[in-house]
Scaffold this motif. Structure first.
Motif, PDB file in Angstrom:
ATOM      1  N   ILE A 108       0.842  -1.187   0.000  1.00 13.66           N
ATOM      2  CA  ILE A 108       0.000   0.000   0.000  1.00 13.66           C
ATOM      3  C   ILE A 108       0.882   1.243   0.000  1.00 13.66           C
ATOM      4  CG2 ILE A 108      -1.719   1.338   1.321  1.00 13.66           C
ATOM      5  CD1 ILE A 108      -2.847  -1.271   0.250  1.00 13.66           C
ATOM      6  N   ASP A 109       0.564   2.184  -0.874  1.00 11.08           N
ATOM      7  CA  ASP A 109       1.179   3.510  -0.875  1.00 11.08           C
ATOM      8  C   ASP A 109       0.041   4.515  -0.840  1.00 11.08           C
ATOM      9  OD1 ASP A 109       4.008   2.830  -1.227  1.00 11.08           O
ATOM     10  OD2 ASP A 109       3.365   2.087  -3.187  1.00 11.08           O
ATOM     11  N   PHE A 110       0.226   5.607  -0.114  1.00  6.91           N
ATOM     12  CA  PHE A 110      -0.844   6.599  -0.037  1.00  6.91           C
ATOM     13  C   PHE A 110      -0.286   8.007   0.082  1.00  6.91           C
ATOM     14  CE2 PHE A 110       0.128   5.588   4.337  1.00  6.91           C
ATOM     15  CZ  PHE A 110      -0.017   6.782   5.019  1.00  6.91           C
ATOM     16  N   THR A 111      -1.105   8.949  -0.385  1.00  3.97           N
ATOM     17  CA  THR A 111      -0.800  10.369  -0.259  1.00  3.97           C
ATOM     18  C   THR A 111      -2.080  11.066   0.169  1.00  3.97           C
ATOM     19  OG1 THR A 111       0.797  10.226  -2.068  1.00  3.97           O
ATOM     20  CG2 THR A 111       0.012  12.425  -1.484  1.00  3.97           C
ATOM     21  N   LYS A 157      -5.248   9.750  -2.087  1.00  9.07           N
ATOM     22  CA  LYS A 157      -4.917   8.920  -3.247  1.00  9.07           C
ATOM     23  C   LYS A 157      -4.120   7.744  -2.707  1.00  9.07           C
ATOM     24  CE  LYS A 157      -2.228   8.897  -7.472  1.00  9.07           C
ATOM     25  NZ  LYS A 157      -1.302   9.644  -8.319  1.00  9.07           N
ATOM     26  N   TRP A 158      -4.578   6.523  -3.024  1.00 18.06           N
ATOM     27  CA  TRP A 158      -3.827   5.359  -2.566  1.00 18.06           C
ATOM     28  C   TRP A 158      -3.789   4.294  -3.640  1.00 18.06           C
ATOM     29  CZ3 TRP A 158      -6.215   0.567  -1.342  1.00 18.06           C
ATOM     30  CH2 TRP A 158      -7.606   0.579  -1.208  1.00 18.06           C
ATOM     31  N   GLU A 159      -2.747   3.486  -3.558  1.00 21.10           N
ATOM     32  CA  GLU A 159      -2.550   2.406  -4.516  1.00 21.10           C
ATOM     33  C   GLU A 159      -2.297   1.115  -3.761  1.00 21.10           C
ATOM     34  OE1 GLU A 159       0.180   3.213  -7.695  1.00 21.10           O
ATOM     35  OE2 GLU A 159      -0.280   5.371  -7.651  1.00 21.10           O
ATOM     36  N   ALA A 160      -2.851   0.041  -4.285  1.00 22.89           N
ATOM     37  CA  ALA A 160      -2.649  -1.293  -3.711  1.00 22.89           C
ATOM     38  C   ALA A 160      -2.095  -2.207  -4.794  1.00 22.89           C
ATOM     39  CB  ALA A 160      -3.968  -1.849  -3.183  1.00 22.89           C
ATOM     40  N   ARG A 161      -1.098  -2.976  -4.417  1.00 22.31           N
ATOM     41  CA  ARG A 161      -0.523  -3.988  -5.317  1.00 22.31           C
ATOM     42  C   ARG A 161      -0.552  -5.325  -4.586  1.00 22.31           C
ATOM     43  NH1 ARG A 161       2.460   0.492  -5.612  1.00 22.31           N
ATOM     44  NH2 ARG A 161       2.758   1.477  -7.626  1.00 22.31           N
ATOM     45  N   VAL A 212      -2.200  -7.442  -9.446  1.00 19.58           N
ATOM     46  CA  VAL A 212      -3.249  -6.425  -9.476  1.00 19.58           C
ATOM     47  C   VAL A 212      -2.631  -5.124  -8.983  1.00 19.58           C
ATOM     48  CG1 VAL A 212      -5.471  -5.710  -8.509  1.00 19.58           C
ATOM     49  CG2 VAL A 212      -5.057  -8.124  -9.027  1.00 19.58           C
ATOM     50  N   HIS A 213      -2.979  -4.028  -9.638  1.00 18.57           N
ATOM     51  CA  HIS A 213      -2.530  -2.700  -9.215  1.00 18.57           C
ATOM     52  C   HIS A 213      -3.748  -1.789  -9.242  1.00 18.57           C
ATOM     53  CE1 HIS A 213       0.346   0.938  -9.942  1.00 18.57           C
ATOM     54  NE2 HIS A 213      -0.312   1.036  -8.816  1.00 18.57           N
ATOM     55  N   ASN A 214      -4.311  -1.527  -8.064  1.00 16.44           N
ATOM     56  CA  ASN A 214      -5.476  -0.655  -7.949  1.00 16.44           C
ATOM     57  C   ASN A 214      -5.007   0.756  -7.634  1.00 16.44           C
ATOM     58  OD1 ASN A 214      -7.360  -2.670  -8.355  1.00 16.44           O
ATOM     59  ND2 ASN A 214      -7.603  -3.086  -6.181  1.00 16.44           N
ATOM     60  N   LYS A 215      -5.572   1.732  -8.350  1.00 21.22           N
ATOM     61  CA  LYS A 215      -5.305   3.148  -8.087  1.00 21.22           C
ATOM     62  C   LYS A 215      -6.627   3.782  -7.682  1.00 21.22           C
ATOM     63  CE  LYS A 215      -1.636   3.337 -11.510  1.00 21.22           C
ATOM     64  NZ  LYS A 215      -1.148   4.007 -12.730  1.00 21.22           N
ATOM     65  N   ILE A 216      -6.650   4.333  -6.480  1.00 19.94           N
ATOM     66  CA  ILE A 216      -7.920   4.786  -5.898  1.00 19.94           C
ATOM     67  C   ILE A 216      -7.773   6.189  -5.351  1.00 19.94           C
ATOM     68  CG2 ILE A 216      -9.581   4.322  -4.049  1.00 19.94           C
ATOM     69  CD1 ILE A 216      -8.549   1.332  -4.350  1.00 19.94           C
ATOM     70  N   THR A 217      -8.800   7.001  -5.559  1.00 24.40           N
ATOM     71  CA  THR A 217      -8.919   8.277  -4.879  1.00 24.40           C
ATOM     72  C   THR A 217     -10.123   8.155  -3.960  1.00 24.40           C
ATOM     73  OG1 THR A 217      -7.970   9.461  -6.748  1.00 24.40           O
ATOM     74  CG2 THR A 217      -9.201  10.768  -5.139  1.00 24.40           C
TER      75      THR A 217
END
Length: 100
Positions: free
Chosen positions: A62-65, A77-81, A91-96
């Motif tokens: 998980i990465d987030f800003t 804004k966060w991303e999950a791999r 899987v690479h989800n990009k979420i706001t």
């Protein structure tokens, strides 16, 4: 706890795979909506995070800003791999996310 601190704690717990800490930050009457899970309420929200973390079996990144915090609302804004459990495909989800 200020909204920015709550958001930081929540996503840090997500990154650490700590569903219990994530759940502790939700109000008992919380609501969650997204395309994958639809609308969840109360304990369903907390259980969703627990299920997602357990299914990741330690393979969740998980990465987030935090983009904006205004009063009790935040935009993150966060991303999950992670590998999809049924196919092991990446899987690479990009979420706001908008949180209140």
């Amino acid at each position: 706890m200020a909204a920015s601190d709550t958001i930081q704690t929540f996503y840090s717990a997500f990154k650490d795979g700590d569903a219990a800490r994530m759940a502790s930050l939700y109000h008992d009457d919380a609501e969650f909506r997204d395309p994958a899970f639809g609308k969840l309420k109360g304990s369903e929200v907390k259980m969703m995070w627990k299920m997602l973390i357990e299914r990741s079996q330690g393979n969740l990144e998980i990465d987030f800003t935090i983009l904006e915090v205004t009063g009790s609302a935040a935009l993150v804004k966060w991303e999950a791999r992670y590998p999809f459990s049924q196919t092991n495909r990446s899987v690479h989800n990009k979420i706001t996310a908008r949180l209140t």
